[in-house]
Structures are given as structure tokens and as C-alpha cells.
Design an enzyme around this catalytic site. Structure first.
Site, PDB file in Angstrom:
ATOM      1  N   TYR A  22       0.830  -1.195   0.000  1.00 12.25           N
ATOM      2  CA  TYR A  22       0.000   0.000   0.000  1.00 12.25           C
ATOM      3  C   TYR A  22       0.870   1.252   0.000  1.00 12.25           C
ATOM      4  O   TYR A  22       1.361   1.698   1.037  1.00 12.25           O
ATOM      5  CB  TYR A  22      -0.935   0.016   1.207  1.00 12.25           C
ATOM      6  N   HIS A  52       0.342 -12.301   1.437  1.00 13.47           N
ATOM      7  CA  HIS A  52      -0.447 -11.340   0.669  1.00 13.47           C
ATOM      8  C   HIS A  52      -0.610 -11.819  -0.777  1.00 13.47           C
ATOM      9  O   HIS A  52       0.370 -11.954  -1.506  1.00 13.47           O
ATOM     10  CB  HIS A  52       0.235  -9.974   0.689  1.00 13.47           C
TER      11      HIS A  52
END
Length: 308
Positions: free
Chosen positions: A43, A128
Site C-alpha cells: 500500500y 499477501h
């Protein structure tokens, strides 16, 4: 409903926000009773982790839960010449994301995340998006997380993905504490209901439900074609379905985002719903919706209309 703050927007997802607005967003979540914060190196090339760590710096560590993720290493780009990131975040492309689910890669990723967050441990660490790297993620990455759990550097471990099949494999083949499912159990579509959620319930694995607005399509009362779906343009058929659901919601005295939040928390395996926000106003709106569920008559009406 246990409501968490998704912190992709703190990494300038879609558009830039400044440090003050990022801090105010986290503060508004705290004031609304939110104590679970989810972030990742992906992010904003680490920006989300840095901003979140700074915003929580003066909070008592035993009063909040942080989850972050492993599998993408951030590697400095020596050829950087001023370009911007191309994966949805408005940040300078000073680093490259390199997939790495090796033992060394997992440990290096967590070490870097702890430095950005300013912490000595995280409460939850997740593989992830392992779906394209399933074998190495399950056979090497997950055992590496288990080692870190044994060492006390992480608490619960698992994986986060929009692929229900890889999460189901993780639950059946490994011993995760938690999975984070993105956009697969929402008011718009529920593929996780077929196998993943029952498997988690049977195994006692907690489910954190994220992407419950399907990246934006369910986030407003009156959705239109300009809203994103799965981080891209929304297909016309799904926009039409979202608008039809919104109409039923309106007739029952509620809104599309209120119904989306309530539905996302409705399965017994779901222990938390995490929703992103890029402003204090969005946080306060989501928190207010979470404590004002739709009337029970909404759900049979949606099923009768063939929308659920």
C-alpha cells in the site's frame, strides 16, 4: 460488528492525501471505537505502514491490533528518475515490488514492516495475494510465518486474498489462525460461501472480511458506472445489480452501504469487517452505518427479487 480500518488509502490509493488527513483518518477511527488496523507494504510502497505507525505512536500498544502482510519485498530502484507508481497508488516509484515467499523473503519483509511501523511485533501477519505463487507460499512462506509466531514477532498468522480457493487450501493443508477474504463475501457476490466459509467455521479459523464494498461499487447509496469494482471499471451488469439492490434497500428504509456492511458481518465465521477510508468523514459514516443495521425484512425481499 467488529469494525476495522483498512489502510490502503493511507498509501494514496487512487489519489493523494496528505499526512495530516491520513492522521486525522486514523484518529477518527480511534474515536469511533475502531481498534483493528490493516495495512501492507504494497500500500503506497510502504507509505501506509509509515503513516499508520506514526498515527498510533502515542496509543497504548495493548489497546489496538495491527495486521500487515508479507510476500512482496520493496526493493529500491536504482534507475528511478522521477516516475510514479503504476499499481494504483499515487506515490513516487522509488521502489519495486518483488514477489518473495521464501523464508528469507518473509523474514526480511516483516523486519522492514516493523521498522516502518515503529513496532517490535505485529498482531497478525498474512501471506499477501499468494494465489499465483501457491506452492511456495504454502510450503515455504507459511512455515516461515509459523517460525515468526513461535519467536513472538507475530501473533496470529494466515493469508489474505480475493481468491477463495487458495484460502481454502491454506485452511485444509496448513494451520492458519485467520484468513482475510477480499470481495468474495459481499452483498453483490458470495463465492466464499460455497467452500471457504464453511471450511473455516469447521476448523475454527477466524475470517476477516474485507473489500465488502467491492472496491467502491457498494459504497454509495446510488451507485453509478463511474465507481470502481475490483480496482477497475465496473461491468455494466454488476452496476445494474448494485442499483437494483439499492432500490430494494431504499424501499426498506436503509441504504446500499449499510446493507453491504451488515451482510458482510452476517456469517458466523466472520469475526471482523475491515473497511477502507481516506477521510475522517468516511470513517465516521462507516462507523455510524455499522451500528444501525437494516431491518430484517430486507433480506427476504432481496432473495425474493433474485438479488441475493
Amino acid at each position: 460488528m467488529r469494525l476495522g480500518l483498512g489502510c490502503a488509502q493511507l498509501g494514496n490509493l487512487y489519489h493523494e492525501i496528505d499526512d495530516d488527513r491520513a492522521r486525522a483518518t486514523v484518529d477518527a477511527a480511534w474515536d469511533a471505537g475502531v481498534r483493528y488496523f490493516d495495512t501492507a507494504p504494497h500500500y503506497g510502497l510502504g507509505l501506509s505502514e509509515r503513516r499508520l505507525g506514526e498515527a498510533l505512536r502515542e496509543r497504548r500498544r495493548d489497546q489496538y491490533t495491527i495486521s500487515t502482510k508479507v510476500g512482496r519485498l520493496l526493493v529500491g530502484d536504482p534507475s528511478y528518475a522521477g516516475g510514479m507508481d503504476t499499481e494504483g497508488f499515487v506515490v513516487p516509484a522509488t521502489h519495486r515490488r518483488v514477489w518473495d515467499f521464501s523464508r528469507d523473503g518473509i523474514r526480511r519483509s516483516l523486519e522492514a514492516s516493523l521498522a516502518r511501523l515503529g513496532l517490535d511485533r505485529v498482531d497478525v501477519a498474512l501471506l499477501h495475494d499468494p494465489e499465483e505463487h501457491a506452492e511456495v507460499a504454502l510450503r515455504t512462506g507459511f512455515p516461515a510465518l509459523a517460525e515468526l509466531r513461535e519467536e513472538g514477532l507475530v501473533g496470529a498468522i494466515g493469508a489474505g486474498s480475493k481468491d477463495a480457493a487458495i484460502l481454502t487450501r491454506l485452511v485444509t493443508e496448513c494451520t492458519p489462525d485467520v484468513v482475510m477474504v477480499a470481495g468474495r463475501f459481499t452483498l453483490l457476490e458470495q463465492p466464499a460461501l460455497d467452500t471457504l466459509l464453511p471450511t473455516c467455521a469447521a476448523a475454527g479459523v477466524e475470517v476477516v472480511n474485507v473489500g465488502v464494498f467491492n472496491s467502491g461499487l457498494l459504497a454509495v447509496d446510488d451507485p453509478g458506472a463511474d465507481l470502481p469494482y475490483e480496482y477497475g471499471a465496473a461491468p455494466a451488469a454488476l452496476v445494474a445489480k448494485a442499483r437494483a439492490i439499492a432500490g430494494v434497500c431504499d424501499r426498506h428504509g436503509t441504504t446500499l452501504p449499510a446493507a453491504a456492511l451488515a451482510f458482510a458481518a452476517g456469517h458466523p465465521a466472520v469475526t471482523a469487517v475491515v473497511v477502507g477510508a481516506d477521510s475522517p468523514e468516511q470513517v465516521r459514516r462507516n462507523a455510524a452505518l455499522a451500528i444501525a443495521p437494516p431491518p430484517g425484512s430486507l433480506w427476504p425481499a432481496l432473495r425474493e427479487a433474485g438479488l441475493l
